[in-house]
Design an enzyme around this catalytic site. Sequence first.
Site, mmCIF file in Angstrom:
data_model
loop_
_atom_site.group_PDB
_atom_site.id
_atom_site.type_symbol
_atom_site.label_atom_id
_atom_site.label_comp_id
_atom_site.label_asym_id
_atom_site.label_seq_id
_atom_site.Cartn_x
_atom_site.Cartn_y
_atom_site.Cartn_z
ATOM 1 N N LYS A 109 19.570 34.237 76.898
ATOM 2 C CA LYS A 109 20.756 33.361 76.934
ATOM 3 C C LYS A 109 21.652 33.631 78.128
ATOM 4 C CE LYS A 109 20.896 36.299 73.720
ATOM 5 N NZ LYS A 109 20.108 36.418 72.573
ATOM 6 N N VAL A 132 19.419 30.281 71.684
ATOM 7 C CA VAL A 132 20.544 30.019 70.765
ATOM 8 C C VAL A 132 20.008 30.005 69.340
ATOM 9 C CG1 VAL A 132 22.353 28.407 70.068
ATOM 10 C CG2 VAL A 132 21.730 28.599 72.482
ATOM 11 N N GLY A 158 18.391 32.213 67.639
ATOM 12 C CA GLY A 158 17.139 32.933 67.349
ATOM 13 C C GLY A 158 16.055 31.991 66.861
ATOM 14 N N ILE A 218 16.307 29.615 64.635
ATOM 15 C CA ILE A 218 16.753 28.304 64.116
ATOM 16 C C ILE A 218 16.441 27.219 65.144
ATOM 17 C CG2 ILE A 218 18.699 26.991 63.191
ATOM 18 C CD1 ILE A 218 20.255 29.637 62.999
ATOM 19 N N GLY A 221 20.035 48.390 63.380
ATOM 20 C CA GLY A 221 19.383 47.806 64.565
ATOM 21 C C GLY A 221 19.912 46.437 64.948
ATOM 22 N N GLU A 237 23.725 46.887 69.432
ATOM 23 C CA GLU A 237 23.248 47.847 70.440
ATOM 24 C C GLU A 237 24.131 49.090 70.376
ATOM 25 O OE1 GLU A 237 20.810 47.026 72.730
ATOM 26 O OE2 GLU A 237 20.574 45.035 71.840
ATOM 27 N N LYS A 288 25.997 31.436 74.245
ATOM 28 C CA LYS A 288 25.350 30.448 73.381
ATOM 29 C C LYS A 288 26.159 29.144 73.322
ATOM 30 C CE LYS A 288 23.061 34.029 70.665
ATOM 31 N NZ LYS A 288 23.257 34.977 69.563
ATOM 32 N N GLY A 302 16.596 38.826 65.549
ATOM 33 C CA GLY A 302 15.489 39.577 64.949
ATOM 34 C C GLY A 302 14.188 39.285 65.662
HETATM 35 N N1 HSE Z 1 22.856 40.186 69.396
HETATM 36 C C1 HSE Z 1 22.563 38.840 69.002
HETATM 37 C C2 HSE Z 1 23.204 38.563 67.644
HETATM 38 C C3 HSE Z 1 21.079 38.664 68.965
HETATM 39 O O1 HSE Z 1 23.669 39.522 66.994
HETATM 40 O O2 HSE Z 1 23.294 37.437 67.224
HETATM 41 C C4 HSE Z 1 20.589 37.283 69.132
HETATM 42 O O3 HSE Z 1 21.107 36.639 70.240
#
Ligand code: HSE
Length: 413
Positions: A103, A130, A132, A134, A185, A188, A203, A301
């Site tokens: 992104k 955007v 993940g 979906i 997880g 970060e 996004k 994920g």
């Molecule tokens: N770090 C992002 C989130 C991962 O938590 O939505 C997916 O872009």
Amino acid sequence: MFDTVNIAVMGHGVVGSGVVEVINNHSQSIAKKAKKEICVKHILDLRDFPDLPYSNLFTKDFKDISNDDSVKIVVEVMGGIHPAFEFVKECLEKGKSVVTSNKELVAAHGAELLKIAGENNVNFLFEASVGGGIPVLRPIAQCLAANDLYEVYGILNGTTNFILTKMIKENMPFDEALKLAQQLGYAEREPSADIDGHDACRKICILASISFGKHVYPEQVKTEGIRNITLDDIAYAASADRVIKLIGHAKLMEDGKISASVCPALISRDNQLSSVEDVFNAVMVRGDAIGDVMFYGRGAGKLPTASAVVADVIDCAKHLQARKYLSWDEGEDDYVVPAETVKSRYYIRAGVENLEAAKEEVQSIFGDVAYLSRENSKGELAFITSLETEGKLYSKIDELKELKNVSVLHVLD
Ligand code: HSE
């Protein structure tokens, strides 16, 4: 039997390894859908993976991919802008279609890379960037193409939504919820991109660009994260039957310009977004013919994201000789209106020495406001302002900050 299409995967982190896994585990059904066998020929990564059954595919040299004319589709899942931008550009210029989940790259260079893809008659697809797993970008660009879209907004970051859900439902302080998100997880070790709103900002830039046809750049979007939200704020919101959510928002104005922002907002329990919890994302799109459409699901994920990447690979494989129509124009400096000119309501929480005097002072600065109350709110005042331009609200908040009796603790859109 089907012809084979060779692909390369740049990056073997969480998403990259998920992409290889999904392609290997579903090779037959993917071949049926793509009408081609999809074969991973190279994987680019600076690390060694000697124990993997496909360790022979790894290379550390990008040229092994860019100079291999048999590679028709390249998946970029390295993240970051450099060298992803240079690598993607070179692949497109060499006639390879590119699929990415990056992104940051699309929000910064989407219009430019789409143009290069068009000039070289190849595809540049980024559904996974955007939401993940979906499906949201393709439905906006294709299924809603008959509409004039005028608003897009939603919960675009799973990590912050998980943290806020823990704060709202379990009364867990922010630091503890962040630590838990890291242990699971989601966040970060350096969590700024999520908790300071940058990920959601990228996004909403992509969503606004695809919805309204002109590139919106991250630096044009007023962005605020959730770092300063406390359990006090959560409790005040609850007292008014609201929850605090990090919302990315973009709206087309009558003059063709747009407003865009990312910030925590007090969402009424009546709003569908209030019940989007944990790492789930939801995107609301408004169009003149369709009305409201909501997209909901796992926004992050390994396998959800890989699912969207591999679907784009299949689309590229099916359209090797044709271009999927997807593009938007370069942005302009004044396309996104300054935040000060946008009308909004603010939530303000302040410490006060004398409550009654403070209420009079608030009244004289802001006029009528809606007070929030909760247990143990001694020495504090919380209220929601009436609708005004943000510029006016900023200067009124400055006036409030000057008062001896009042110390502003938190302000939210
Ligand atoms: N770090 C992002 C989130 C991962 O938590 O939505 C997916 O872009």
